[in-house]
Design a protein around this motif. Sequence first.
Motif, mmCIF file in Angstrom:
data_model
loop_
_atom_site.group_PDB
_atom_site.id
_atom_site.type_symbol
_atom_site.label_atom_id
_atom_site.label_comp_id
_atom_site.label_asym_id
_atom_site.label_seq_id
_atom_site.Cartn_x
_atom_site.Cartn_y
_atom_site.Cartn_z
ATOM 1 N N ASP A 115 20.508 60.458 15.434
ATOM 2 C CA ASP A 115 21.079 60.079 14.149
ATOM 3 C C ASP A 115 21.987 58.865 14.321
ATOM 4 O O ASP A 115 22.895 58.874 15.156
ATOM 5 C CB ASP A 115 21.893 61.229 13.551
ATOM 6 C CG ASP A 115 21.017 62.342 13.012
ATOM 7 O OD1 ASP A 115 19.821 62.081 12.774
ATOM 8 O OD2 ASP A 115 21.522 63.466 12.827
ATOM 9 N N VAL A 116 21.714 57.834 13.551
ATOM 10 C CA VAL A 116 22.609 56.683 13.478
ATOM 11 C C VAL A 116 23.398 56.811 12.181
ATOM 12 O O VAL A 116 22.814 56.899 11.099
ATOM 13 C CB VAL A 116 21.830 55.354 13.498
ATOM 14 C CG1 VAL A 116 22.780 54.175 13.295
ATOM 15 C CG2 VAL A 116 21.068 55.195 14.808
ATOM 16 N N ARG A 117 24.716 56.866 12.307
ATOM 17 C CA ARG A 117 25.560 57.041 11.125
ATOM 18 C C ARG A 117 25.649 55.730 10.344
ATOM 19 O O ARG A 117 25.880 54.668 10.915
ATOM 20 C CB ARG A 117 26.960 57.499 11.533
ATOM 21 C CG ARG A 117 27.035 58.895 12.115
ATOM 22 C CD ARG A 117 28.416 59.166 12.678
ATOM 23 N NE ARG A 117 28.734 58.250 13.776
ATOM 24 C CZ ARG A 117 29.959 58.016 14.229
ATOM 25 N NH1 ARG A 117 31.000 58.624 13.673
ATOM 26 N NH2 ARG A 117 30.165 57.174 15.233
ATOM 27 N N ILE A 118 25.457 55.843 9.054
ATOM 28 C CA ILE A 118 25.647 54.693 8.164
ATOM 29 C C ILE A 118 27.033 54.805 7.550
ATOM 30 O O ILE A 118 27.361 55.819 6.921
ATOM 31 C CB ILE A 118 24.547 54.646 7.097
ATOM 32 C CG1 ILE A 118 23.210 54.311 7.776
ATOM 33 C CG2 ILE A 118 24.871 53.634 6.009
ATOM 34 C CD1 ILE A 118 22.014 54.398 6.883
ATOM 35 N N LEU A 119 27.848 53.794 7.766
ATOM 36 C CA LEU A 119 29.225 53.800 7.286
ATOM 37 C C LEU A 119 29.291 53.567 5.787
ATOM 38 O O LEU A 119 30.016 54.264 5.067
ATOM 39 C CB LEU A 119 30.037 52.734 8.022
ATOM 40 C CG LEU A 119 31.477 52.514 7.557
ATOM 41 C CD1 LEU A 119 32.313 53.773 7.774
ATOM 42 C CD2 LEU A 119 32.094 51.321 8.290
ATOM 43 N N ARG A 120 28.494 52.607 5.313
ATOM 44 C CA ARG A 120 28.551 52.229 3.902
ATOM 45 C C ARG A 120 27.376 51.320 3.571
ATOM 46 O O ARG A 120 26.717 50.770 4.463
ATOM 47 C CB ARG A 120 29.853 51.475 3.598
ATOM 48 C CG ARG A 120 30.030 50.246 4.489
ATOM 49 C CD ARG A 120 31.356 49.563 4.273
ATOM 50 N NE ARG A 120 31.338 48.707 3.108
ATOM 51 C CZ ARG A 120 32.392 48.458 2.357
ATOM 52 N NH1 ARG A 120 33.557 49.030 2.626
ATOM 53 N NH2 ARG A 120 32.314 47.656 1.324
ATOM 54 N N ALA A 121 27.113 51.161 2.304
ATOM 55 C CA ALA A 121 26.162 50.158 1.831
ATOM 56 C C ALA A 121 26.731 49.602 0.539
ATOM 57 O O ALA A 121 27.078 50.363 -0.366
ATOM 58 C CB ALA A 121 24.783 50.768 1.609
#
Length: 477
Positions: A115-121
């Motif tokens: 899993d690669v965590r996405i901080l924001r978009a």
Amino acid sequence: MDWDIVIGIETHVQLKTQTKIFSGASTSYGNEANSQACLVSLAYPGVLPVLNHEAVNCAIKFGLAVKAKINEKSIFARKNYFYPDLPKGYQISQFELPIVGEGKLSIPMGDGYKDVRILRAHLEEDAGKSSHGVLQGKTGIDLNRAGTPLLEIVTEPDMSSAAEAVAYAKKLHDLVQWIGICDGNMQEGSFRCDVNVSVKKKGTTTLGTRREIKNLNSFKFIKQAIDYEVNWQIETIEDGGKIQQSTILFNPESGETKAMRSKEEANDYRYFPDPDLLPLAITEQHIRNIKQTLPELPGEMQDRFEKDLGLSSYDASELTNNKDVADYFLSLIGQGISAKLSANWILVNLFSKLNDADIDIKESPINYEQLANLIAKIEDQTISNNAAKKIFESLWVNPLGKVDALIDAMGLKQISNDSEISGLIDNVLNDNTVMIEEYKSGKEKAFNALVGQVMKASKGKANPSQVNEMLKKKLSS
């Protein structure tokens, strides 16, 4: 000394809208320079931005696809910096309150997933383009891209190798196309990655100083740039130097990275809320409405292929990595063809030819109807699998060919008549009494040799399963 590599990626995804994010100007690619530079793009006095709702919907789709929180309130801010292709002197973006919060994207790693965590978009507008040296040594400014809607997707520094970074970029690239928010054309700048790279002594918790590699628009360049940058940082530290935080560019011709400028911090951009744009309010009902428009996601489809169609985890994963591949497979089995046989022909035969030709499945000269017809001839035992491969090769060169006509013209129709096969076996047995004795004494290789003789006598046309079955019966009688 051993080192840990730490990588985070910021990806600029051009959203698939007809018009720009704050104006009605077209977003089409390749038109004459500045032909799509409207008054808003040119920052004429008195013009006001009007938010493109479709860009908002695209951002929500992405957030839902990565199981992120969709913020019901987000704010547009002005990111202030000076550059010739930014007429306003600031870029409209989002800072403290982005539209999409934390999520995650699973990438294939070895036999499992990471899993690669996405901080924001967050939503923002693109700048224009500077072309250096095109006008007798001068720089030209093209503002066609200015105002193009972007979704900037920012990860946590969760990747630890170039291979992981490329796997993430490919997975994200496939996902944004799968859900229909981006065309994914990297050569046209629709999908660009900024890669933050740092190194630290193995086992330590303190992160090293990062350098940001800007505007990488191919997976090959991502790998090359990271590999070079990692080696450069390690050599610099081991030689007693220090890493300075900076923005760098990758030169594909030399394979080297080079510092462009010192890396700015957020406060250097003097972010503040854009007074011309109200806070963006999104209701729960709107989010539910957008969710209903999402297609079946890759992970969900993979599970379905495994449970309902009996495919292996590997085959199901490979077929759902790309929407065009998944659509081709679904179209194929929609013709009544075996799922396992269809998967095998796509992943082995078709992928091999596509890779050799360096094209994707949309450009395949063999469409799903032709391949379905070919596989059907294997299933009804009209031809053998080997014969089908020969026809496949012929179709690849001549896509207008017809399967039935090729079977007749190439003399590949399989012999499935019991009496004909029985006669071939009898002839082989009469000529190979020694092999018969060897088989009866327990030598399995003798049986295989006899099968080979029968197939040779039939010029490869005899049905192999029938040959095996009938030969065993005759030998045991």
